[in-house]
Structures are given as C-alpha cells and as structure tokens.
Scaffold this motif. Structure first.
Motif, PDB file in Angstrom:
ATOM      1  N   GLU A 151      -9.074  -5.916  -4.520  1.00  0.00           N
ATOM      2  CA  GLU A 151      -9.740  -4.637  -4.415  1.00  0.00           C
ATOM      3  C   GLU A 151     -10.780  -4.539  -5.532  1.00  0.00           C
ATOM      4  OE1 GLU A 151      -6.580  -5.352  -4.295  1.00  0.00           O
ATOM      5  OE2 GLU A 151      -5.366  -3.826  -3.298  1.00  0.00           O
TER       6      GLU A 151
ATOM      7  N   ASN B  21      -9.785   0.548  -1.335  1.00  0.00           N
ATOM      8  CA  ASN B  21      -9.818   0.105   0.054  1.00  0.00           C
ATOM      9  C   ASN B  21     -11.035  -0.749   0.394  1.00  0.00           C
ATOM     10  OD1 ASN B  21      -7.324   0.981   0.944  1.00  0.00           O
ATOM     11  ND2 ASN B  21      -8.058   3.066   1.334  1.00  0.00           N
TER      12      ASN B  21
ATOM     13  N   ILE C   3     -12.159  -4.666  -0.439  1.00  0.00           N
ATOM     14  CA  ILE C   3     -11.823  -5.911  -1.134  1.00  0.00           C
ATOM     15  C   ILE C   3     -13.054  -6.798  -1.208  1.00  0.00           C
ATOM     16  CG2 ILE C   3      -9.324  -6.036  -0.872  1.00  0.00           C
ATOM     17  CD1 ILE C   3      -9.609  -7.412   1.693  1.00  0.00           C
TER      18      ILE C   3
ATOM     19  N   ILE D  17     -11.294  -1.994   4.230  1.00  0.00           N
ATOM     20  CA  ILE D  17      -9.993  -2.067   4.917  1.00  0.00           C
ATOM     21  C   ILE D  17      -9.361  -0.677   5.039  1.00  0.00           C
ATOM     22  CG2 ILE D  17      -9.523  -4.423   4.173  1.00  0.00           C
ATOM     23  CD1 ILE D  17      -7.609  -3.185   2.033  1.00  0.00           C
ATOM     24  N   ASP D  18      -8.203  -0.641   5.702  1.00  0.00           N
ATOM     25  CA  ASP D  18      -7.344   0.538   5.701  1.00  0.00           C
ATOM     26  C   ASP D  18      -7.952   1.716   6.473  1.00  0.00           C
ATOM     27  OD1 ASP D  18      -5.225   2.103   5.108  1.00  0.00           O
ATOM     28  OD2 ASP D  18      -5.455   2.093   2.946  1.00  0.00           O
TER      29      ASP D  18
ATOM     30  N   ALA E 201      -4.227 -11.858   7.277  1.00  0.00           N
ATOM     31  CA  ALA E 201      -3.457 -10.793   6.640  1.00  0.00           C
ATOM     32  C   ALA E 201      -2.656 -10.087   7.729  1.00  0.00           C
ATOM     33  CB  ALA E 201      -4.389  -9.813   5.938  1.00  0.00           C
TER      34      ALA E 201
ATOM     35  N   GLY F 275       0.830  -1.196   0.000  1.00  0.00           N
ATOM     36  CA  GLY F 275       0.000   0.000   0.000  1.00  0.00           C
ATOM     37  C   GLY F 275       0.861   1.242   0.000  1.00  0.00           C
ATOM     38  N   LYS F 276       0.206   2.371   0.238  1.00  0.00           N
ATOM     39  CA  LYS F 276       0.920   3.643   0.253  1.00  0.00           C
ATOM     40  C   LYS F 276       1.897   3.700   1.408  1.00  0.00           C
ATOM     41  CE  LYS F 276      -2.698   6.330   0.518  1.00  0.00           C
ATOM     42  NZ  LYS F 276      -3.923   5.558   0.320  1.00  0.00           N
ATOM     43  N   GLU F 277       1.479   3.148   2.531  1.00  0.00           N
ATOM     44  CA  GLU F 277       2.327   3.280   3.712  1.00  0.00           C
ATOM     45  C   GLU F 277       2.463   1.972   4.489  1.00  0.00           C
ATOM     46  OE1 GLU F 277       0.419   6.683   4.907  1.00  0.00           O
ATOM     47  OE2 GLU F 277      -1.552   5.788   4.881  1.00  0.00           O
ATOM     48  N   SER F 278       2.304   0.873   3.780  1.00  0.00           N
ATOM     49  CA  SER F 278       2.403  -0.414   4.463  1.00  0.00           C
ATOM     50  C   SER F 278       2.746  -1.524   3.496  1.00  0.00           C
ATOM     51  CB  SER F 278       1.066  -0.742   5.116  1.00  0.00           C
ATOM     52  OG  SER F 278       0.130  -1.095   4.113  1.00  0.00           O
TER      53      SER F 278
ATOM     54  N   MET G  45      -4.979  -9.538  10.991  1.00  0.00           N
ATOM     55  CA  MET G  45      -6.438  -9.470  10.855  1.00  0.00           C
ATOM     56  C   MET G  45      -6.946 -10.558   9.917  1.00  0.00           C
ATOM     57  SD  MET G  45      -6.547  -6.118   8.399  1.00  0.00           S
ATOM     58  CE  MET G  45      -4.984  -5.775   7.591  1.00  0.00           C
ATOM     59  N   GLU G  46      -8.257 -10.734   9.923  1.00  0.00           N
ATOM     60  CA  GLU G  46      -8.911 -11.661   9.012  1.00  0.00           C
ATOM     61  C   GLU G  46      -8.467 -11.406   7.567  1.00  0.00           C
ATOM     62  OE1 GLU G  46     -13.078 -10.953   9.219  1.00  0.00           O
ATOM     63  OE2 GLU G  46     -13.547 -12.282   7.532  1.00  0.00           O
ATOM     64  N   TYR G  47      -8.351 -12.470   6.834  1.00  0.00           N
ATOM     65  CA  TYR G  47      -7.915 -12.380   5.438  1.00  0.00           C
ATOM     66  C   TYR G  47      -9.085 -12.716   4.523  1.00  0.00           C
ATOM     67  CZ  TYR G  47      -5.882 -14.294   1.121  1.00  0.00           C
ATOM     68  OH  TYR G  47      -5.603 -14.593  -0.180  1.00  0.00           O
ATOM     69  N   LEU G  48      -9.282 -11.928   3.507  1.00  0.00           N
ATOM     70  CA  LEU G  48     -10.311 -12.258   2.512  1.00  0.00           C
ATOM     71  C   LEU G  48      -9.612 -12.568   1.196  1.00  0.00           C
ATOM     72  CD1 LEU G  48     -13.403 -12.424   1.896  1.00  0.00           C
ATOM     73  CD2 LEU G  48     -13.234 -10.080   1.061  1.00  0.00           C
TER      74      LEU G  48
ATOM     75  N   VAL H 150       1.607  -5.580   3.153  1.00  0.00           N
ATOM     76  CA  VAL H 150       0.673  -6.550   3.727  1.00  0.00           C
ATOM     77  C   VAL H 150       1.064  -7.960   3.275  1.00  0.00           C
ATOM     78  CG1 VAL H 150      -1.727  -7.252   3.932  1.00  0.00           C
ATOM     79  CG2 VAL H 150      -1.164  -4.831   3.831  1.00  0.00           C
TER      80      VAL H 150
ATOM     81  N   LYS I 238      -0.404  -6.722   8.427  1.00  0.00           N
ATOM     82  CA  LYS I 238      -0.061  -5.415   7.858  1.00  0.00           C
ATOM     83  C   LYS I 238       1.086  -4.782   8.644  1.00  0.00           C
ATOM     84  CE  LYS I 238      -2.171  -0.955   6.645  1.00  0.00           C
ATOM     85  NZ  LYS I 238      -3.444  -0.267   6.389  1.00  0.00           N
TER      86      LYS I 238
HETATM   87  N1  LIG Z   1      -7.571  -8.197   5.386  1.00  0.00           N
HETATM   88  C1  LIG Z   1      -7.031  -8.294   4.159  1.00  0.00           C
HETATM   89  N2  LIG Z   1      -7.300  -9.364   3.380  1.00  0.00           N
HETATM   90  C2  LIG Z   1      -6.758  -9.455   2.140  1.00  0.00           C
HETATM   91  N3  LIG Z   1      -5.953  -8.544   1.580  1.00  0.00           N
HETATM   92  C3  LIG Z   1      -5.648  -7.436   2.294  1.00  0.00           C
HETATM   93  C4  LIG Z   1      -6.179  -7.254   3.616  1.00  0.00           C
HETATM   94  N4  LIG Z   1      -5.726  -6.083   4.091  1.00  0.00           N
HETATM   95  C5  LIG Z   1      -4.969  -5.552   3.115  1.00  0.00           C
HETATM   96  N5  LIG Z   1      -4.910  -6.334   2.035  1.00  0.00           N
HETATM   97  C6  LIG Z   1      -4.158  -6.059   0.786  1.00  0.00           C
HETATM   98  O1  LIG Z   1      -3.085  -5.170   1.038  1.00  0.00           O
HETATM   99  C7  LIG Z   1      -3.262  -3.914   0.360  1.00  0.00           C
HETATM  100  C8  LIG Z   1      -2.820  -2.750   1.214  1.00  0.00           C
HETATM  101  O2  LIG Z   1      -3.569  -2.703   2.405  1.00  0.00           O
HETATM  102  P1  LIG Z   1      -4.130  -1.332   3.016  1.00  0.00           P
HETATM  103  O3  LIG Z   1      -4.674  -1.638   4.359  1.00  0.00           O
HETATM  104  O4  LIG Z   1      -5.045  -0.685   2.043  1.00  0.00           O
HETATM  105  O5  LIG Z   1      -2.757  -0.513   3.182  1.00  0.00           O
HETATM  106  P2  LIG Z   1      -2.346   0.982   2.755  1.00  0.00           P
HETATM  107  O6  LIG Z   1      -2.702   1.849   3.917  1.00  0.00           O
HETATM  108  O7  LIG Z   1      -0.870   0.904   2.652  1.00  0.00           O
HETATM  109  O8  LIG Z   1      -3.075   1.343   1.495  1.00  0.00           O
HETATM  110  C9  LIG Z   1      -4.745  -3.887   0.031  1.00  0.00           C
HETATM  111  O9  LIG Z   1      -5.029  -3.066  -1.035  1.00  0.00           O
HETATM  112  C10 LIG Z   1      -5.043  -5.364  -0.222  1.00  0.00           C
HETATM  113  O10 LIG Z   1      -4.626  -5.760  -1.502  1.00  0.00           O
END
Ligand SMILES: Nc1ncnc2c1ncn2[C@@H]1O[C@H](COP(=O)(O)OP(=O)(O)O)[C@@H](O)[C@H]1O
Ligand SMILES: [Mg+2]
Length: 292
Positions: free
Chosen positions: A194, A233, A235, A245-246, A120, A103-106, A187-190, A108, A122
């Motif tokens: 997106e 954000n 999914i 998410i996020d 998942a 992501g922008k700041e993470s 956290m839970e993973y799906l 995962v 992060k």
């Molecule tokens: N709970 C989750 N289950 C599945 N994929 C996830 C999950 N959380 C994040 N991701 C994946 O990781 C990416 C970045 O997570 P996100 O929380 O949006 O971080 P950021 O703040 O860096 O944008 C998401 O766009 C998605 O593809």
C-alpha cells in the motif's frame, strides 16, 4: 496457509456434499436439522450421521443441541472449504499460498494456478468485525428476516467482483478479475505494498496525478465512485505501477450521495499527498475536472 486450505486436502467428496447440504439448508434457517441435511444430501441416515461427525470433528460446523432437534450450521472455515474447493474444481486456482494482508473485513491470501501464476485471493469475513457494511448490503437485499453472514459475504464478493470487471475492461488500474465463488474473489496480484507504507516515493507528483487521472476515468467511464479511497487502498510496486483495490463500498455515479462521496475520496488523496509530500492542490479545480 489458511486452515481451510489445509483441511481441504483431508476431506472426501462425501464430506463436501454434507457441507453443501447444510449450506442449502441455511438459506431457510440459521441451523439445519439432521433430517433436512439428510434430505438435501440424499444420503441414507447412517452415512449422513457419519459424515456429520466427520466434518464436525474437523471443526467445520457449529452444533446447536438446545432445541428439540439437534441442528447444524457451517462455520466460516466450512464455508471457506466449499468456496476453495469449487475454485480448484473450476481450475481457477490450484494452491493457496501465504497471507498477504488482513483488511477490515477480509483476509487476502496469495494463490497460484496450474501454470504457477500468482494471484491475490480475497476472502470476505464481514459480520466478524465490521457491521457498517453489513447494514449497507442489507439495504440492497431488502429487509429479510433471516439474512445469514453466508449471504452477506457472498453478496460482498459479487459486488466487488463486478466492480473490478467494469473497471478493468476499460483498461483502468484495478486488479484483473480472474474468478469468484461464494465469498471469495481471485484477482491479479501486484507484488508491492500500500502506498502508505512507502517511506519515500521518487516522483510523488506523478503518482498523485496518476491516481487522480484513474479516479476521473473510472468516474466518467465506469460510472463508479470508490467510496473508501485512501493511501491504504492503493498498492504500488517498486516500478511505480499501481492498482486501486477494495471496491466493496463503491457506488454508481448517479447515486444521490455520489458527489459527496467522490469529494471525500478526492480529499483523502489530496490530504495524504499534501501532508506527506507537500504537494499543493486546488480542490475546486480537481472537482470541476471530474464533472465538466
Ligand atoms: N490484488 C492484490 N495484490 C496484492 N495485494 C493485495 C491485493 N488485494 C489486496 N491485497 C492486500 O490485502 C489487503 C487487504 O485488501 P483489501 O481489498 O483492501 O481488503 P479490506 O476490504 O479488508 O480492506 C490490502 O491492503 C493489500 O495489502
Ligand atoms: Mg482495504
């Protein structure tokens, strides 16, 4: 797998203790002198030096030899190692898997626990690319002179974890929070992607309404506004299950800017569904349904 995940298996508990000693010292200053590392680790000097050499060789620390006294800080891989180690110790995870998304700041990753359930994971990496949110978090912490990236990222993880907890306990569609440590949340993973990456969705109108319904419930019952909502954000899996998410940028609904930011979130969603699926909407009606 992440570099930290691989390194974790090669570290001895004494190495971890040295990293933790540096971490403690970094609350006070950017770099920690050998004297302080020795003090916080409670190791004799030879052991301190030996372990420092070890972790430095493995690429977990940054050395500053410009000052009178040589001093160290842990780098982001060192910090990852500490957090992952704790999550394993607490039996929240047992193994790290491949990267799911950047992501922008993470970053995962996927991970599993002892029962092979996939989650998942992060890892916050702010300060590397994004400064906007760093400033925002600084507002929360007040103007401290020494505010390390360690602290910023830990705070970010805690904030997102708490938002997930608030929303999830009401049965709304955000990942179930499993645990967190330092700058990492589990956290839970799906299994999905997106919504922006779906070429076509069978019933876009249903999805659109479901997202608005979730936003409204979250706004009314958890008193939270997402703050960064859009097609990136949310999914969804093949069966149309969704997770929002996020939540780092979320703000309480009684915040002075809450309505403005809520409107922007709603507008983002409406724009997306209108442009891609030609769904018509009435912004005022939607907004009214949130505040009535
Ligand atoms: N709970 C989750 N289950 C599945 N994929 C996830 C999950 N959380 C994040 N991701 C994946 O990781 C990416 C970045 O997570 P996100 O929380 O949006 O971080 P950021 O703040 O860096 O944008 C998401 O766009 C998605 O593809
Ligand atoms: Mg995101």
């Amino acid at each position: 797998m992440s570099q930290a995940g691989k390194l974790l298996t090669r570290l001895e508990k004494e190495d971890l203790r040295i990293l933790m000693a540096i971490e403690i010292g970094m609350k006070k200053s950017e770099y920690v002198t050998i004297k302080d590392i020795k003090f916080y680790s409670r190791y004799p000097l030879p052991e301190t030096l030996y372990r420092l050499k070890n972790v430095h060789k493995l690429g977990l620390t940054i050395r500053n030899s410009e000052e009178r006294e040589v001093a160290y800080q842990i780098n982001s891989i060192g910090y990852d190692v500490l957090a992952l180690h704790t999550l394993v110790e607490k039996k929240i995870i047992s193994q790290l898997g491949p990267l799911l998304g950047k992501g922008k700041e993470s970053d995962v990753y996927s991970c599993i626990d002892d029962d092979d359930v996939i989650y998942a994971l992060k890892i916050y990496r702010m300060g590397r690319r994004s400064f906007k949110n760093v400033r925002k978090l600084r507002n929360i912490t007040g103007e401290r002179t020494h505010l390390s990236w360690l602290y910023i990222n830990r705070l970010a993880a805690k904030k997102e974890y708490n938002a997930l907890k608030e929303i999830y306990k009401l049965g709304l569609k955000t990942p179930k929070p499993i645990g967190y440590n330092r700058h990492i949340i589990v956290m839970e993973y799906l299994r999905g992607k997106e919504i922006v990456y779906y070429k076509d969705i069978e019933k876009p109108e249903e999805l659109f309404n479901e997202i608005l319904f979730q936003m409204r419930e979250i706004y009314k019952k958890s008193n939270l506004v997402h703050g960064d909502l859009g097609e990136f954000n949310i999914i969804s899996d093949e069966d149309g299950n969704i997770l929002i998410i996020d939540w780092l940028q979320s703000i309480p609904s009684d915040h002075p800017n809450a309505l403005k930011i809520l409107e922007r979130d709603i507008q983002n969603i409406c724009n997306y569904f209108h442009k891609k699926y030609r769904i018509e909407y009435n912004l005022k009606d939607i907004l009214d349904s949130f505040t009535e």
